[in-house]
Scaffold this active site. Structure first.
Site, PDB file in Angstrom:
ATOM      1  N   LYS A   1       1.309  -1.305   0.022  1.00  0.00           N
ATOM      2  CA  LYS A   1       0.080   0.037   0.105  1.00  0.00           C
ATOM      3  C   LYS A   1       1.028   0.976   0.425  1.00  0.00           C
ATOM      4  CE  LYS A   1      -4.060  -2.069   1.745  1.00  0.00           C
ATOM      5  NZ  LYS A   1      -3.853  -3.455   2.400  1.00  0.00           N
TER       6      LYS A   1
HETATM    7  C1  PLP Z   1      -4.381  -4.146   1.365  1.00  0.00           C
HETATM    8  C2  PLP Z   1      -3.788  -5.738   1.755  1.00  0.00           C
HETATM    9  C3  PLP Z   1      -4.289  -7.050   0.697  1.00  0.00           C
HETATM   10  C4  PLP Z   1      -5.998  -6.567   0.120  1.00  0.00           C
HETATM   11  O1  PLP Z   1      -6.102  -6.023  -0.819  1.00  0.00           O
HETATM   12  P1  PLP Z   1      -7.254  -5.157  -1.738  1.00  0.00           P
HETATM   13  O2  PLP Z   1      -6.540  -4.277  -2.775  1.00  0.00           O
HETATM   14  O3  PLP Z   1      -7.316  -4.951  -0.592  1.00  0.00           O
HETATM   15  O4  PLP Z   1      -7.329  -6.565  -2.284  1.00  0.00           O
HETATM   16  C5  PLP Z   1      -3.393  -8.242   1.047  1.00  0.00           C
HETATM   17  N1  PLP Z   1      -2.093  -7.758   0.967  1.00  0.00           N
HETATM   18  C6  PLP Z   1      -1.570  -7.036   2.191  1.00  0.00           C
HETATM   19  C7  PLP Z   1      -0.132  -7.395   2.998  1.00  0.00           C
HETATM   20  C8  PLP Z   1      -2.356  -5.590   2.355  1.00  0.00           C
HETATM   21  O5  PLP Z   1      -1.707  -4.730   2.865  1.00  0.00           O
END
Ligand code: PLP
Length: 451
Positions: A109
């Site tokens: 993210k």
């Molecule tokens: C947020 C997250 C996900 C899921 O991603 P989305 O965009 O919500 O599908 C998967 N793995 C990790 C480590 C995350 O932080």
């Protein structure tokens, strides 16, 4: 380039779409049209990550000057600890792992939120308006949003998270910042309770205008576009004859990450398949299998950042599935809101497959990958290996660093992974707020803090 909501309404500029997050009609923004990237791909092969990101965003951020865009993009990726930003590791003849955890909070993210923080700052500078950023998190979004917005002038950040349901290290990343503009709020409830409250506050148009509310959840289109870039970066580094036969395997919760990759297919980039890997909260797996999109209880899992039932970004895919018919999107979403389920007849979205890994399977998958490929994956990434065919080419997205989730390894009797940046947090003082999870309590909390 203009942007429109999945539910109709008027189009907006890139900067408006970014600062609003959610559209006023409750829908999600999408580009009104798509650039055809085919003729650019060859020239982009040797670009480093920030340069590729800049070239990609040029098509969308058309209301920013190239100098502003360049500054936003370059400073977004300087805090990544790997020189390739998103390195790709060979696991076997057919499998590669795209490591997306070298940013400041050790999860993918950061790619979007470091950039979004800079875009916000630029907007505040240009318009002199303050922003109030509100989001709900199951752990990683909150940490990454806070890191991206830490100390930014004119921004206050309010992040709701389910108390006791995020990992202790994720919580520390949110609460041990020493930043005066950051307010982590621990609520008694689930991620979906937090997300619902956030959505309700966004629906309160008066409040929204009064405090200049903006969203950092993956409903913000800038996040999606920022994530498209690493798919493109990976795709360009595949041997030419492998590009069209390689699938991307994506640990999925809110459907933001995988949707970002899929968007490239609308821009002339050929990708054979996206494999959606969920944990035991398998709303998307059920949808892809049966055409039924239906709510279930959230079951806390070993991969907490995917513990959700409503995958907000699915509405974006739905828009294309319904051939861009916003009134149909409205109708489906209304029925889904009222009944908690929607059944599609002939739900046939080519280019996707799905899989779901239970909590019983996650430690075994981690151990299997370690044994067979000498590679340590975090519990989210582990889900991607469930039933993955070793004979097929795949790029697996490694979404978080294993050191964020030490308990899983401890319980499996494995060596516990560490990260020096996380160790440093442990010496800091933690600060969070407990507020009841209803719109009026959260609304007053925010109003008290911004006046
Ligand atoms: C947020 C997250 C996900 C899921 O991603 P989305 O965009 O919500 O599908 C998967 N793995 C990790 C480590 C995350 O932080």
């Amino acid at each position: 380039m203009r942007f429109r909501s999945t539910r109709g309404g008027e189009t907006v500029s890139f900067s408006e779409a970014v600062s609003q997050g959610l559209a006023p009609d409750g829908g999600l923004y999408l580009p009104q049209e798509f650039p055809d990237l085919k003729s650019h791909l060859d020239q982009w092969i040797g670009l480093d990550y920030p340069c590729l990101c800049r070239e990609f965003f040029r098509f969308f951020a058309t209301d920013l000057s190239s100098e502003d865009l360049e500054n936003c993009v370059h400073s977004a990726y300087v805090n990544f600890s790997n020189q390739h930003t998103a390195p790709m590791i060979d696991l076997s003849k057919n499998w590669k792992c795209l490591e997306l955890f070298h940013g400041p909070t050790l999860a993918f993210k950061d790619f979007a939120l470091q950039l979004l923080g800079n875009l916000y700052e630029l907007q505040i500078e240009r318009e002199g308006k303050h922003l109030c950023v509100l989001g709900a998190t199951s752990g990683d979004t909150g940490a990454a949003a806070i890191s991206g917005l830490l100390g930014k002038k004119g921004v206050k950040v309010f992040i709701l998270y389910p108390k006791g349901k995020v990992s202790p290290l994720q919580e520390m990343q949110m609460t041990c910042t020493d930043a005066g503009n950051v307010f982590p709020i621990a609520i008694d409830g689930t991620f979906d309770d937090a997300q619902r409250t956030v959505k309700e506050l966004f629906a309160d148009l008066e409040f929204r205008a009064e405090v200049h509310l903006s969203a950092v959840n993956s409903i913000n289109l800038a996040r999606i576009l920022a994530q498209s870039v690493y798919y493109l970066y990976a795709w360009l580094r595949l041997p030419v004859d492998e590009r069209e036969v390689t699938s991307f395997v994506v640990p999925t919760g809110n459907f933001g990450n995988v949707f970002a990759g899929w968007l490239l297919t609308k821009m002339g980039v050929k990708i054979s398949e996206f494999r959606v890997a969920t944990n035991q909260n398998d709303v998307l797996h059920r949808l892809f299998n049966s055409g039924e999109y239906s709510l279930d209880e959230v079951k806390p899992s070993l991969a907490p950042s995917m513990d959700i039932q409503i995958a907000s970004n699915f509405e974006r895919l739905l828009f294309y599935f319904l051939n861009g018919d916003a009134s149909k999107v409205n109708e489906v979403m209304r029925i889904f809101r009222e009944n908690g389920r929607y059944c599609f007849e002939n739900f046939d979205i080519s280019g996707f497959s799905s899989v779901s890994a239970s909590d019983g399977e996650i430690p075994n998958l981690i151990q299997m990958v370690k044994r067979e490929y000498d590679y340590l994956v975090d519990p989210h990434t582990a889900c991607a290996f469930k039933d993955l065919d070793p004979e097929k080419r795949a790029v697996i997205l490694a979404t978080a660093h294993p050191a964020k989730f030490p308990a899983v390894y401890r319980e499996a009797g494995m060596e516990i992974p560490v990260s020096t940046s996380l160790e440093k947090l442990k010496d800091r003082e933690s600060r969070s707020y407990e507020v009841q999870v209803d719109t009026s309590s959260i609304r007053s909390f925010i109003l008290d803090r911004i006046s």
